[in-house]
Design a protein around this motif. Structure first.
Motif, mmCIF file in Angstrom:
data_model
loop_
_atom_site.group_PDB
_atom_site.id
_atom_site.type_symbol
_atom_site.label_atom_id
_atom_site.label_comp_id
_atom_site.label_asym_id
_atom_site.label_seq_id
_atom_site.Cartn_x
_atom_site.Cartn_y
_atom_site.Cartn_z
ATOM 1 N N ASP A 88 6.188 -13.009 6.008
ATOM 2 C CA ASP A 88 5.425 -13.666 7.074
ATOM 3 C C ASP A 88 3.948 -13.873 6.724
ATOM 4 O O ASP A 88 3.180 -14.369 7.550
ATOM 5 C CB ASP A 88 5.514 -12.834 8.365
ATOM 6 C CG ASP A 88 6.938 -12.758 8.906
ATOM 7 O OD1 ASP A 88 7.669 -13.751 8.748
ATOM 8 O OD2 ASP A 88 7.315 -11.709 9.464
ATOM 9 N N VAL A 89 3.549 -13.499 5.512
ATOM 10 C CA VAL A 89 2.142 -13.654 5.107
ATOM 11 C C VAL A 89 1.878 -15.121 4.755
ATOM 12 O O VAL A 89 2.613 -15.722 3.976
ATOM 13 C CB VAL A 89 1.822 -12.760 3.895
ATOM 14 C CG1 VAL A 89 0.376 -12.980 3.436
ATOM 15 C CG2 VAL A 89 2.041 -11.287 4.253
ATOM 16 N N THR A 90 0.831 -15.681 5.324
ATOM 17 C CA THR A 90 0.481 -17.085 5.069
ATOM 18 C C THR A 90 -1.027 -17.210 4.817
ATOM 19 O O THR A 90 -1.798 -16.297 5.108
ATOM 20 C CB THR A 90 0.868 -17.983 6.259
ATOM 21 O OG1 THR A 90 0.207 -17.502 7.441
ATOM 22 C CG2 THR A 90 2.380 -17.977 6.471
ATOM 23 N N LEU A 145 -4.995 -16.561 -3.103
ATOM 24 C CA LEU A 145 -5.294 -15.972 -1.800
ATOM 25 C C LEU A 145 -4.048 -15.360 -1.173
ATOM 26 O O LEU A 145 -4.107 -14.291 -0.546
ATOM 27 C CB LEU A 145 -5.882 -17.032 -0.867
ATOM 28 C CG LEU A 145 -7.303 -17.506 -1.188
ATOM 29 C CD1 LEU A 145 -7.695 -18.660 -0.271
ATOM 30 C CD2 LEU A 145 -8.293 -16.359 -1.041
ATOM 31 N N LEU A 146 -2.925 -16.055 -1.345
ATOM 32 C CA LEU A 146 -1.670 -15.544 -0.801
ATOM 33 C C LEU A 146 -1.285 -14.238 -1.476
ATOM 34 O O LEU A 146 -0.873 -13.274 -0.818
ATOM 35 C CB LEU A 146 -0.561 -16.582 -1.004
ATOM 36 C CG LEU A 146 0.792 -16.283 -0.334
ATOM 37 C CD1 LEU A 146 0.624 -16.223 1.186
ATOM 38 C CD2 LEU A 146 1.818 -17.340 -0.715
ATOM 39 N N THR A 147 -1.467 -14.188 -2.795
ATOM 40 C CA THR A 147 -1.174 -12.957 -3.542
ATOM 41 C C THR A 147 -2.060 -11.817 -3.063
ATOM 42 O O THR A 147 -1.597 -10.677 -2.890
ATOM 43 C CB THR A 147 -1.389 -13.191 -5.051
ATOM 44 O OG1 THR A 147 -0.474 -14.199 -5.500
ATOM 45 C CG2 THR A 147 -1.156 -11.913 -5.841
ATOM 46 N N LYS A 181 -3.474 -11.429 -0.099
ATOM 47 C CA LYS A 181 -3.066 -10.985 1.234
ATOM 48 C C LYS A 181 -1.748 -10.214 1.170
ATOM 49 O O LYS A 181 -1.557 -9.236 1.903
ATOM 50 C CB LYS A 181 -2.932 -12.184 2.176
ATOM 51 C CG LYS A 181 -4.245 -12.847 2.517
ATOM 52 C CD LYS A 181 -4.084 -13.956 3.536
ATOM 53 C CE LYS A 181 -3.702 -13.437 4.907
ATOM 54 N NZ LYS A 181 -3.679 -14.507 5.930
ATOM 55 N N LYS A 182 -0.854 -10.648 0.279
ATOM 56 C CA LYS A 182 0.412 -9.929 0.120
ATOM 57 C C LYS A 182 0.179 -8.536 -0.449
ATOM 58 O O LYS A 182 0.836 -7.570 -0.042
ATOM 59 C CB LYS A 182 1.353 -10.724 -0.787
ATOM 60 C CG LYS A 182 1.999 -11.930 -0.108
ATOM 61 C CD LYS A 182 2.987 -12.611 -1.033
ATOM 62 C CE LYS A 182 3.715 -13.747 -0.318
ATOM 63 N NZ LYS A 182 4.716 -14.401 -1.204
ATOM 64 N N GLN A 183 -0.749 -8.435 -1.400
ATOM 65 C CA GLN A 183 -1.061 -7.133 -1.982
ATOM 66 C C GLN A 183 -1.593 -6.176 -0.921
ATOM 67 O O GLN A 183 -1.246 -4.988 -0.909
ATOM 68 C CB GLN A 183 -2.075 -7.293 -3.115
ATOM 69 C CG GLN A 183 -1.490 -7.889 -4.382
ATOM 70 C CD GLN A 183 -2.536 -8.155 -5.449
ATOM 71 O OE1 GLN A 183 -3.729 -8.197 -5.164
ATOM 72 N NE2 GLN A 183 -2.095 -8.340 -6.687
ATOM 73 N N GLU A 184 -2.428 -6.678 -0.031
ATOM 74 C CA GLU A 184 -2.939 -5.849 1.056
ATOM 75 C C GLU A 184 -1.799 -5.378 1.955
ATOM 76 O O GLU A 184 -1.754 -4.204 2.364
ATOM 77 C CB GLU A 184 -3.963 -6.637 1.878
ATOM 78 C CG GLU A 184 -5.255 -6.946 1.120
ATOM 79 C CD GLU A 184 -6.179 -7.853 1.909
ATOM 80 O OE1 GLU A 184 -5.797 -8.254 3.032
ATOM 81 O OE2 GLU A 184 -7.276 -8.174 1.407
ATOM 82 N N LYS A 185 -0.861 -6.290 2.248
ATOM 83 C CA LYS A 185 0.293 -5.942 3.081
ATOM 84 C C LYS A 185 1.165 -4.899 2.379
ATOM 85 O O LYS A 185 1.636 -3.934 3.001
ATOM 86 C CB LYS A 185 1.114 -7.212 3.376
ATOM 87 C CG LYS A 185 2.297 -7.012 4.309
ATOM 88 C CD LYS A 185 1.849 -6.833 5.732
ATOM 89 C CE LYS A 185 3.040 -6.722 6.688
ATOM 90 N NZ LYS A 185 3.696 -8.021 6.925
ATOM 91 N N VAL A 186 1.355 -5.071 1.082
ATOM 92 C CA VAL A 186 2.177 -4.137 0.312
ATOM 93 C C VAL A 186 1.517 -2.762 0.246
ATOM 94 O O VAL A 186 2.191 -1.728 0.379
ATOM 95 C CB VAL A 186 2.421 -4.685 -1.121
ATOM 96 C CG1 VAL A 186 3.006 -3.606 -2.028
ATOM 97 C CG2 VAL A 186 3.363 -5.880 -1.064
ATOM 98 N N MET A 187 0.203 -2.726 0.051
ATOM 99 C CA MET A 187 -0.504 -1.444 -0.009
ATOM 100 C C MET A 187 -0.355 -0.683 1.306
ATOM 101 O O MET A 187 -0.112 0.535 1.315
ATOM 102 C CB MET A 187 -1.983 -1.671 -0.341
ATOM 103 C CG MET A 187 -2.234 -2.110 -1.779
ATOM 104 S SD MET A 187 -3.975 -2.503 -2.107
ATOM 105 C CE MET A 187 -4.716 -0.883 -1.904
ATOM 106 N N ASP A 188 -0.475 -1.393 2.424
ATOM 107 C CA ASP A 188 -0.289 -0.756 3.730
ATOM 108 C C ASP A 188 1.145 -0.256 3.880
ATOM 109 O O ASP A 188 1.380 0.840 4.412
ATOM 110 C CB ASP A 188 -0.622 -1.738 4.855
ATOM 111 C CG ASP A 188 -2.107 -2.068 4.933
ATOM 112 O OD1 ASP A 188 -2.914 -1.291 4.386
ATOM 113 O OD2 ASP A 188 -2.447 -3.111 5.531
#
Length: 318
Positions: A151-153, A285-287, A289-296
């Motif tokens: 769902d990350v955009t 940018l997508l990568t 934001k995805k990395q931030e989501k993955v870290m969480d």
């Protein structure tokens, strides 16, 4: 039963339980799954080999300290891998054996054949069975991360703002758009060259003849190949030697087989326009934001996981 005897019995049972929990050569348990010394040794050696290929020196006292750091990193990675694979299974993720076999075939081609791959695995202290397990685990983790980040955009306004911030630094190097047909023998490559001379369509021929696994998706075409791209040197040398519209008149031999290349376009180094780099910027940018989501997500897995280190095992980094 006297209270003293009950107390002694409880202590004895506790000692038996502790012996049962901590006996063996495992170094850490992740939700009951045991990771052993051999796994830690293999992962630490793999990380060291990567660093050595980048020029890092592991001699002397400083090298010893670096090895300990890598060993701790390897242990952390093994724990995270176990957590992710467990989470993947809990989310109903599985890998088809056919996908594992296909990945094994790609690895064999990259290694220059099945025998070379076996030799490489042996040098790494790894069996083919263990390699298959690792392939399956990495595929499961990849699917899990796709699920977590689906769902990350990124909005276009953010991409445009990022372009304005980086505009002066966005210079594209000399690059080519090149087609390539990979075959196993020189004779097959010469047959391809003959057909091209007779007017055959390059992309159609690539789909028919090339053994490159990516041909089904790209029809043999690679865009924006630069002199720093990760292709082998023989490939890049031929790609930049050819003029637009020209194809190889002699097979190009590499570790992967025999190549026939065709140059479709050449572009000089230049400052990038927004249109030229917007897809790349969006992906970056997508990568991010995805990395931030993955870290969480990983923090949540670690927080909820039952991770127990074997304090009696000297293989654990101090």
């Amino acid at each position: 039963m006297p209270q003293v005897l009950v107390f002694i019995l409880i202590i004895a049972l506790g000692g038996i339980w502790l012996w049962w929990v901590y006996h063996g050569d495992w170094v850490v348990q992740v939700n009951g799954y045991k990771i052993y010394e051999d796994d830690l040794d293999l992962e630490a050696d793999r990380l060291q080999m990567i660093q050595e290929s980048l020029g890092m020196d592991f001699q002397g006292e400083q090298g010893k300290a670096l090895k300990e750091q890598l060993r701790q990193m390897a242990l952390d990675q093994l724990v995270d891998r176990a957590l992710m694979c467990q989470a993947a299974r809990n989310n109903g993720i599985s890998i088809d054996q056919a996908d594992i076999e296909n990945q094994l075939m790609v690895a064999q081609m990259q290694a220059g054949g099945a025998e070379n791959l076996q030799k490489f695995l042996q040098e790494q202290g790894m069996t083919e069975e263990k390699y298959r397990e690792l392939v399956e685990e990495y595929m499961m983790m990849e699917k899990l991360l796709d699920l977590v980040t689906k769902d990350v955009t990124v909005e276009e306004k953010d991409v445009r703002q990022n372009y304005q911030e980086l505009k002066e630094m966005l210079v594209l190097p000399e690059r080519v758009k090149v087609g390539h047909i990979l075959v196993n023998t020189e004779e097959e490559a010469r047959d391809v060259i003959t057909e091209l001379k007779e007017g055959a369509d390059f992309q159609e021929l690539a789909v028919q003849k090339s053994v490159d696994p990516s041909v089904a998706e790209n029809k043999g075409i690679y865009d924006n190949v630069t002199k720093d791209s990760s292709f082998v040197e023989e490939f890049k040398e031929e790609a930049f030697r050819l003029s637009p519209g020209e194809f190889s008149h002699e097979p190009v031999k590499t570790q992967f087989g025999y190549h026939v290349l065709m140059c479709f376009e050449k572009r000089d180094a230049s400052q990038a326009s927004y249109e030229e780099v917007k897809d790349w910027l969006q992906e970056e940018l997508l990568t991010e934001k995805k990395q931030e989501k993955v870290m969480d997500y990983m923090e949540s897995l670690r927080g909820a996981g039952r991770i127990m280190y074997n304090s009696k095992n000297s293989a654990i980094p101090v």
